[in-house]
Design a protein around this motif. Structure first.
Motif, mmCIF file in Angstrom:
data_model
loop_
_atom_site.group_PDB
_atom_site.id
_atom_site.type_symbol
_atom_site.label_atom_id
_atom_site.label_comp_id
_atom_site.label_asym_id
_atom_site.label_seq_id
_atom_site.Cartn_x
_atom_site.Cartn_y
_atom_site.Cartn_z
ATOM 1 N N ALA A 176 -78.718 26.025 40.465
ATOM 2 C CA ALA A 176 -77.407 26.132 39.818
ATOM 3 C C ALA A 176 -76.823 24.743 39.574
ATOM 4 C CB ALA A 176 -76.457 26.967 40.683
ATOM 5 N N LEU A 177 -77.007 23.852 40.542
ATOM 6 C CA LEU A 177 -76.528 22.482 40.407
ATOM 7 C C LEU A 177 -77.216 21.785 39.238
ATOM 8 C CD1 LEU A 177 -75.119 19.924 41.586
ATOM 9 C CD2 LEU A 177 -77.093 19.680 43.058
ATOM 10 N N ALA A 178 -78.524 21.929 39.149
ATOM 11 C CA ALA A 178 -79.270 21.291 38.063
ATOM 12 C C ALA A 178 -78.815 21.814 36.709
ATOM 13 C CB ALA A 178 -80.766 21.520 38.251
ATOM 14 N N ALA A 179 -78.645 23.131 36.601
ATOM 15 C CA ALA A 179 -78.208 23.710 35.329
ATOM 16 C C ALA A 179 -76.815 23.224 34.950
ATOM 17 C CB ALA A 179 -78.229 25.235 35.409
ATOM 18 N N SER A 180 -75.929 23.190 35.929
ATOM 19 C CA SER A 180 -74.564 22.748 35.660
ATOM 20 C C SER A 180 -74.522 21.296 35.211
ATOM 21 C CB SER A 180 -73.723 22.927 36.927
ATOM 22 O OG SER A 180 -72.474 22.338 36.769
ATOM 23 N N LEU A 181 -75.263 20.438 35.908
ATOM 24 C CA LEU A 181 -75.261 19.020 35.542
ATOM 25 C C LEU A 181 -75.930 18.789 34.196
ATOM 26 C CD1 LEU A 181 -75.882 17.408 39.008
ATOM 27 C CD2 LEU A 181 -73.802 17.341 37.665
ATOM 28 N N ALA A 182 -76.960 19.555 33.896
ATOM 29 C CA ALA A 182 -77.614 19.418 32.592
ATOM 30 C C ALA A 182 -76.635 19.788 31.482
ATOM 31 C CB ALA A 182 -78.866 20.283 32.524
ATOM 32 N N LEU A 183 -75.890 20.865 31.673
ATOM 33 C CA LEU A 183 -74.900 21.266 30.661
ATOM 34 C C LEU A 183 -73.805 20.216 30.526
ATOM 35 C CD1 LEU A 183 -74.580 25.084 31.369
ATOM 36 C CD2 LEU A 183 -75.592 23.989 29.371
ATOM 37 N N SER A 184 -73.372 19.658 31.662
ATOM 38 C CA SER A 184 -72.349 18.611 31.602
ATOM 39 C C SER A 184 -72.864 17.385 30.854
ATOM 40 C CB SER A 184 -71.929 18.203 33.023
ATOM 41 O OG SER A 184 -71.311 19.283 33.658
ATOM 42 N N SER A 192 -65.772 15.319 35.599
ATOM 43 C CA SER A 192 -66.094 16.640 35.069
ATOM 44 C C SER A 192 -67.355 17.190 35.733
ATOM 45 C CB SER A 192 -66.214 16.532 33.555
ATOM 46 O OG SER A 192 -67.257 17.235 33.037
ATOM 47 N N VAL A 193 -68.366 16.352 35.900
ATOM 48 C CA VAL A 193 -69.601 16.783 36.568
ATOM 49 C C VAL A 193 -69.301 17.125 38.024
ATOM 50 C CG1 VAL A 193 -71.891 16.042 37.330
ATOM 51 C CG2 VAL A 193 -71.120 15.501 35.018
ATOM 52 N N MET A 194 -68.557 16.255 38.704
ATOM 53 C CA MET A 194 -68.231 16.501 40.104
ATOM 54 C C MET A 194 -67.459 17.800 40.273
ATOM 55 S SD MET A 194 -65.930 14.321 42.806
ATOM 56 C CE MET A 194 -64.416 14.802 41.974
ATOM 57 N N ASN A 195 -66.462 18.033 39.424
ATOM 58 C CA ASN A 195 -65.669 19.261 39.530
ATOM 59 C C ASN A 195 -66.505 20.502 39.258
ATOM 60 O OD1 ASN A 195 -63.312 17.964 40.328
ATOM 61 N ND2 ASN A 195 -62.698 17.569 38.217
ATOM 62 N N ALA A 196 -67.432 20.413 38.300
ATOM 63 C CA ALA A 196 -68.329 21.545 38.035
ATOM 64 C C ALA A 196 -69.207 21.821 39.253
ATOM 65 C CB ALA A 196 -69.187 21.270 36.798
ATOM 66 N N LEU A 197 -69.683 20.768 39.888
ATOM 67 C CA LEU A 197 -70.520 20.938 41.079
ATOM 68 C C LEU A 197 -69.716 21.483 42.245
ATOM 69 C CD1 LEU A 197 -72.654 17.723 40.820
ATOM 70 C CD2 LEU A 197 -73.397 20.063 40.434
ATOM 71 N N LEU A 198 -68.496 21.004 42.410
ATOM 72 C CA LEU A 198 -67.639 21.544 43.470
ATOM 73 C C LEU A 198 -67.405 23.035 43.265
ATOM 74 C CD1 LEU A 198 -65.079 18.619 43.848
ATOM 75 C CD2 LEU A 198 -66.703 19.415 45.590
ATOM 76 N N GLU A 199 -67.253 23.429 42.013
ATOM 77 C CA GLU A 199 -67.084 24.856 41.708
ATOM 78 C C GLU A 199 -68.355 25.632 42.070
ATOM 79 O OE1 GLU A 199 -65.121 28.210 40.811
ATOM 80 O OE2 GLU A 199 -64.193 26.217 40.869
ATOM 81 N N LYS A 200 -69.516 25.049 41.760
ATOM 82 C CA LYS A 200 -70.798 25.723 42.041
ATOM 83 C C LYS A 200 -71.045 25.897 43.535
ATOM 84 C CE LYS A 200 -72.455 26.245 37.894
ATOM 85 N NZ LYS A 200 -72.545 27.559 37.316
ATOM 86 N N ILE A 201 -70.570 24.954 44.344
ATOM 87 C CA ILE A 201 -70.826 25.062 45.781
ATOM 88 C C ILE A 201 -69.642 25.662 46.531
ATOM 89 C CG2 ILE A 201 -72.474 23.147 45.716
ATOM 90 C CD1 ILE A 201 -70.261 21.475 47.218
#
Length: 185
Positions: A9-17, A63-72
């Motif tokens: 999930a982290l990889a997908a989120s960061l790739a999209l970001s 933006s990447v950090m916030n997306a990752l915080l949401e994922k975890i």
């Protein structure tokens, strides 16, 4: 099994970001903006690094950090090594704090984005030498802080810390020159 799912999930989120960020740098038709021709006003000198936009870089990292915080979410207080793959330094740090250290401690101090040390979509990859350098530099600062500065008598606690910013000051190359002193009158 949960760390693997979170890693995907982290990889997908960061790739999209990363895709979103790259797209935001291009014109509406998807083409990158043309640089000014050499010698034109605003053109960098030959061989110079392209100019950095610290505000844009910080916004992208946030933006990447916030997306990752949401994922975890729900796992942000667990040790980083139980949430993310291949954590070798900063073990025991809560995962949410780990992301903030990566953003502000490492990336901001060097003026870079996540892709400086990581391969987008393969965050645990060891392909980039800068990732190993960052780990070695972390270990160096820990040695300085815990072994060397602690032995200097007379230093108060506020002066017993070095970190990435101490040397890098927002650039990948450590600051080697002091600014010229102001003339005294």
């Amino acid at each position: 099994m949960r760390p693997r799912i979170l890693g995907l999930a982290l990889a997908a989120s960061l790739a999209l970001s990363a895709i979103w960020f790259r797209a935001s740098l291009h014109a509406a038709d998807g083409t990158p903006p043309a640089p000014p021709p050499p010698g034109a006003p605003g053109a960098p000198p030959a061989g110079a690094r392209p100019p950095r936009d610290p505000a844009r870089m910080a916004a992208m990292r946030d933006s990447v950090m916030n997306a990752l915080l949401e994922k975890i979410k729900g796992h942000e207080n667990e040790p980083a090594e139980s949430v993310f793959k291949d954590v070798r330094v900063l073990k025991g740090i809560p995962a949410g704090r780990f992301l903030r250290i990566m953003n502000m401690g490492f990336a901001n101090s060097l003026g870079v984005g996540c892709g400086h040390c990581h391969v987008p979509g393969k965050w645990e990859s060891e392909e980039k030498k800068d990732k190993q350098i960052a780990r070695a530099m972390w270990n160096m600062t820990q040695t300085i802080n815990n072994d060397l500065l602690a032995k200097i008598e007379g230093l108060d606690d506020d002066n017993r810390v070095v970190n990435c910013t101490t040397c890098h000051r927002g650039d990948t190359t450590p600051a080697l020159n002091m600014p010229a002193p102001a003339p005294s009158h």
